[in-house]
Design a protein around this motif. Structure first.
Motif, PDB file in Angstrom:
ATOM      1  N   ILE A  76       1.618  -4.327   7.816  1.00 24.70           N
ATOM      2  CA  ILE A  76       1.027  -3.569   6.720  1.00 24.70           C
ATOM      3  C   ILE A  76      -0.475  -3.784   6.717  1.00 24.70           C
ATOM      4  O   ILE A  76      -0.959  -4.905   6.919  1.00 24.70           O
ATOM      5  CB  ILE A  76       1.604  -4.010   5.366  1.00 24.70           C
ATOM      6  N   LYS A  77      -1.221  -2.720   6.512  1.00 23.25           N
ATOM      7  CA  LYS A  77      -2.665  -2.808   6.357  1.00 23.25           C
ATOM      8  C   LYS A  77      -3.093  -1.900   5.212  1.00 23.25           C
ATOM      9  O   LYS A  77      -2.767  -0.716   5.189  1.00 23.25           O
ATOM     10  CB  LYS A  77      -3.385  -2.393   7.640  1.00 23.25           C
ATOM     11  N   THR A 130      -4.599  -7.321   9.465  1.00 27.55           N
ATOM     12  CA  THR A 130      -3.305  -6.868   8.958  1.00 27.55           C
ATOM     13  C   THR A 130      -2.475  -8.047   8.526  1.00 27.55           C
ATOM     14  O   THR A 130      -2.768  -9.187   8.847  1.00 27.55           O
ATOM     15  CB  THR A 130      -2.536  -6.094  10.038  1.00 27.55           C
ATOM     16  N   TYR A 131      -1.421  -7.716   7.815  1.00 29.13           N
ATOM     17  CA  TYR A 131      -0.434  -8.726   7.453  1.00 29.13           C
ATOM     18  C   TYR A 131       0.786  -8.519   8.333  1.00 29.13           C
ATOM     19  O   TYR A 131       1.354  -7.447   8.377  1.00 29.13           O
ATOM     20  CB  TYR A 131      -0.043  -8.597   5.976  1.00 29.13           C
ATOM     21  N   LEU A 132       1.134  -9.541   9.058  1.00 29.05           N
ATOM     22  CA  LEU A 132       2.251  -9.474   9.990  1.00 29.05           C
ATOM     23  C   LEU A 132       3.362 -10.350   9.458  1.00 29.05           C
ATOM     24  O   LEU A 132       3.182 -11.533   9.295  1.00 29.05           O
ATOM     25  CB  LEU A 132       1.797  -9.980  11.363  1.00 29.05           C
ATOM     26  N   LEU A 133       4.499  -9.720   9.168  1.00 22.78           N
ATOM     27  CA  LEU A 133       5.625 -10.452   8.622  1.00 22.78           C
ATOM     28  C   LEU A 133       6.775 -10.393   9.588  1.00 22.78           C
ATOM     29  O   LEU A 133       7.194  -9.317   9.975  1.00 22.78           O
ATOM     30  CB  LEU A 133       6.050  -9.840   7.284  1.00 22.78           C
ATOM     31  N   PRO A 180       3.843   0.310  -4.499  1.00 26.91           N
ATOM     32  CA  PRO A 180       4.182   1.289  -3.458  1.00 26.91           C
ATOM     33  C   PRO A 180       3.566   0.957  -2.105  1.00 26.91           C
ATOM     34  O   PRO A 180       2.449   0.449  -2.025  1.00 26.91           O
ATOM     35  CB  PRO A 180       3.594   2.580  -4.016  1.00 26.91           C
ATOM     36  N   PHE A 181       4.312   1.252  -1.063  1.00 29.69           N
ATOM     37  CA  PHE A 181       3.791   1.241   0.291  1.00 29.69           C
ATOM     38  C   PHE A 181       3.868   2.676   0.805  1.00 29.69           C
ATOM     39  O   PHE A 181       4.838   3.381   0.555  1.00 29.69           O
ATOM     40  CB  PHE A 181       4.610   0.341   1.211  1.00 29.69           C
ATOM     41  N   VAL A 182       2.859   3.094   1.525  1.00 28.59           N
ATOM     42  CA  VAL A 182       2.842   4.454   2.048  1.00 28.59           C
ATOM     43  C   VAL A 182       2.922   4.404   3.567  1.00 28.59           C
ATOM     44  O   VAL A 182       2.516   3.431   4.198  1.00 28.59           O
ATOM     45  CB  VAL A 182       1.570   5.214   1.611  1.00 28.59           C
ATOM     46  N   ALA A 183       3.455   5.467   4.142  1.00 28.57           N
ATOM     47  CA  ALA A 183       3.493   5.562   5.601  1.00 28.57           C
ATOM     48  C   ALA A 183       2.087   5.809   6.116  1.00 28.57           C
ATOM     49  O   ALA A 183       1.266   6.457   5.470  1.00 28.57           O
ATOM     50  CB  ALA A 183       4.419   6.693   6.022  1.00 28.57           C
ATOM     51  N   ALA A 184       1.806   5.302   7.278  1.00 32.09           N
ATOM     52  CA  ALA A 184       0.454   5.399   7.828  1.00 32.09           C
ATOM     53  C   ALA A 184       0.159   6.772   8.414  1.00 32.09           C
ATOM     54  O   ALA A 184      -0.953   7.017   8.872  1.00 32.09           O
ATOM     55  CB  ALA A 184       0.255   4.328   8.895  1.00 32.09           C
ATOM     56  N   GLY A 185       1.127   7.664   8.393  1.00 32.44           N
ATOM     57  CA  GLY A 185       0.901   8.987   8.955  1.00 32.44           C
ATOM     58  C   GLY A 185       0.980   8.967  10.465  1.00 32.44           C
ATOM     59  O   GLY A 185       0.030   9.373  11.146  1.00 32.44           O
ATOM     60  N   ARG A 204       3.178 -11.220  -0.363  1.00 33.76           N
ATOM     61  CA  ARG A 204       2.032 -11.641   0.446  1.00 33.76           C
ATOM     62  C   ARG A 204       0.785 -10.807   0.168  1.00 33.76           C
ATOM     63  O   ARG A 204      -0.333 -11.324   0.117  1.00 33.76           O
ATOM     64  CB  ARG A 204       2.404 -11.551   1.921  1.00 33.76           C
ATOM     65  N   THR A 205       0.973  -9.511  -0.056  1.00 35.80           N
ATOM     66  CA  THR A 205      -0.190  -8.637  -0.176  1.00 35.80           C
ATOM     67  C   THR A 205      -0.728  -8.539  -1.601  1.00 35.80           C
ATOM     68  O   THR A 205      -1.907  -8.262  -1.799  1.00 35.80           O
ATOM     69  CB  THR A 205       0.149  -7.211   0.308  1.00 35.80           C
TER      70      THR A 205
END
Length: 315
Positions: A124-125, A20-23, A88-93, A307-308
């Protein structure tokens, strides 16, 4: 920018369990009970996390949280445009349970936040937000100053200018493009050496209010970047032979970019990096067209976009 832990603190060293990316926007490290963010009162909670002044915004802990997320209220700035189509970023559910091991114990990210002066934490992953938290009354709409993360953005801009032919070679002296620095130690430094922070120019940066960085910042505010850079003339190592962290060298590159592009660094990057993939309209603190080298106010999610995806564009 990290600050030394206060007495009674114990450092927390996180280990990535997933790819994952940890910010994290860090203000330092201090152990406290898990029921509140560390040092809330010391950092200004009872006063509503006030915004400081040019004189105290950095060193006064009582205004640090407010200042670091409202830097545009302290210094002049340039606004960086947003993109037409944000990445876009989406929620992981449903929030994913994330944890790590430290000193033979299992910890959660909530444990981490309870022990760290962190204003915002985003995980974020694969384009999905797994975890998002804010402390000290901060929120997603706040801009967090990037501090020296902006140095990487300046380096990207140098690469773009090289690719566009605005810079002939990284081995050129900076004075070739910035004649006002001719004959000075920084002017007779190659672009490559500045990128590697290996100019050899003597410069202390220890954040005690008495170092060369403080003198440089004051001179820059009063006289501009060129004059401030010319005040450092002692080279105590041959350039290209030693890495020595110095924010002045990023400012040097920002001045170079201003000369070769004919515009501010903010404007140059808006069409090439910051607004190509989506990014909220945001501001960078810019006194003389090159301040982005010192920090950019950004939304946490947009820092993650850079970053991503390799682009800092956002909402």
């Amino acid at each position: 920018m990290a600050f030394a832990p206060a007495r009674g603190s114990r450092p927390m060293q996180q280990r990535r369990i997933f790819s994952t990316y940890l910010l994290a926007c860090f203000l330092g490290a201090l152990a406290v009970p898990a029921f509140a963010a560390p040092d809330e009162e010391l950092l200004g909670k009872d006063k509503g996390y006030p915004v400081g002044t040019r004189a105290n915004w950095f060193f006064d802990e009582g205004v640090r949280v407010g200042s670091f997320s409202h830097i545009d209220e302290i210094f002049p700035y340039n606004r960086l445009g947003k993109a037409e189509s944000p990445l876009p970023f989406v929620a992981a559910g449903g929030e994913t349970k994330l944890g790590y091991r430290f000193e033979n114990q299992s910890w959660t990210l909530d444990d981490f936040l309870a022990h760290q002066r962190v204003t915002g934490l985003l995980v974020i992953k694969d384009g999905a937000v797994l975890f998002e938290r804010y402390q000290y009354d901060r929120k997603p709409s706040d801009r967090f100053i990037s501090h020296s993360m902006a140095k990487s953005i300046v380096s990207l801009a140098v690469g773009m200018a090289l690719a566009e032919g605005r810079i002939t070679s990284l081995d050129d002296l900076i004075s070739k493009y910035v004649p006002k620095l001719a004959g000075s130690a920084y002017g007779e430094t190659t672009i490559r050496s500045a990128l590697r922070m290996s100019s050899g120019v003597q410069f202390s940066e220890i954040y005690d209010g008495k170092d060369d960085l403080t003198r440089f910042v004051i001179a820059r505010g009063r006289e501009g970047s060129i004059s401030a850079l010319r005040q450092f003339e002692t080279r105590d190592a041959e350039q290209g032979t030693r890495f020595h962290y110095a924010s002045s060298e990023t400012v040097l590159l920002a001045v170079l970019l201003r000369e070769v592009t004919g515009t501010t660094l903010s404007q140059y990057l808006t069409t090439r990096l910051l607004a190509t993939d989506g990014r909220r309209s945001r501001r960078d603190v810019d006194h003389d067209g090159g301040r982005l080298g010192s920090g950019v106010g950004k939304f946490q999610c947009d820092a993650a976009r850079l970053r991503t995806s390799g682009n800092a564009a956002g909402q």
